[in-house]
Structure formats: C-alpha cells, structure tokens
Design a protein around this motif. Sequence first.
Motif: not given
Length: 197
Positions: A15-18, A12-13, A149-158
């Motif tokens: 990012f495509i990877a950590g 959601i925010d 865009i395949k948007q997943y319902p998760v936020v990772v912050g960075s």
Amino acid sequence: MRKLSYFIGTTIDGFIAGSDDSFDFFAPFLTEDYTSTLLAEYPETIPTPGRAAFGIAEAPNKRFDTVVMGRGTYAPGLAVGLTSPYAHLRQIVVSRTLGAGPDPAVEVTSEDPVALVRRLKQQDGLDIWLCGGADLAGRLLPEIDELIIKQYPVVVGSGIPLFRAEFEPRAFTLTDSRVFERGNVVLTYARTAPDAA
C-alpha cells in the motif's frame, strides 16, 4: 528513448497510502542513511519546498526532468496551497475533472495517459517519473519500464494499493536492492521482455 519509472514508497503489504490518503506511517523509517541516499541520488523527487529545507534547492535533476501524476496525488498539495509541487520539473497532471488547473507551471491533461507517455518517451530529455497514484499506475502499467520501490518495514492491512488494475501478470527483473538501517529496502526492477518472461 526515455524511460517511464514508477518511483514510489510502499508498505510490505503493497500500500502506498492509507484509505484516507495518509502516509505518515512511513516517517519513523526516514533514517539518516536512507534519507541521505535519496537526497543524493534522487534529488528531483523531493518537492520544491522540501528541497529548500534540505539545502538542495539548486541540486541538478539526475534521473528525471518530467513528473506525471494523477489528480489524487496532486490534490494534497493543493489542499495546503502548493499548486506547483515540483517546480524544478515539467509537471503533468492527468485528470478528466480538474480543468485548466490552478497553476500555469502545471500541465493538466485529460489525454489518454498511455498516448501521453508514448509521446513523452519520444521527446528529448531525462527519464519520466510516474509519481502516482494507483489508478494512473494501473493504466500505465504497459508503459512502465522501471519500478523503483521504496519498501518500508510496516504492514497496514488496507489502503491505496501500488497498482489498481485488472488481473494481468507482468514480469519484471530485479536489477538492484539495497537495505537500510531501519529495514527499508529500495528495490529496482526492469520490465522483462515478453519473450524472456
């Protein structure tokens, strides 16, 4: 003329990877309704070993016959011995440091990616899939005709962003949106003509 489509998963925010290139946080959202849609509509975006595992090894390419990726996108496969991740496609890796590359089925080029894509667009064939990553997508932003865009319902912050580019707003028009069981959304955007922005 062929289109360049950036087909990519994101949080959601945005990012495509950590930061460590991980993307396992997407896995809980790979529900049956979502996965079956991707396998049916975009079978060529599944890596070759995955196609065999899903029973679609012989599925024809529907949207794309060429994949363009940066070295960072290519590297995780190399780390586990997968030198030709999309053997069912023409594979092009844009890198200034990889050299000739470890597999003759994969074209490695240090050519300017914009010039490369403009040349590919003039050739016959299906559309061109921009697989990633952020730096290459940023450089190719002026040439991207479509975002899927395949948007997943998760936020990772960075982490690694969808694009890494200079600030320069570019308009896209939403042409399709679909919501799946766990809240995944597939959003399709077409580049907006400059006079329509």
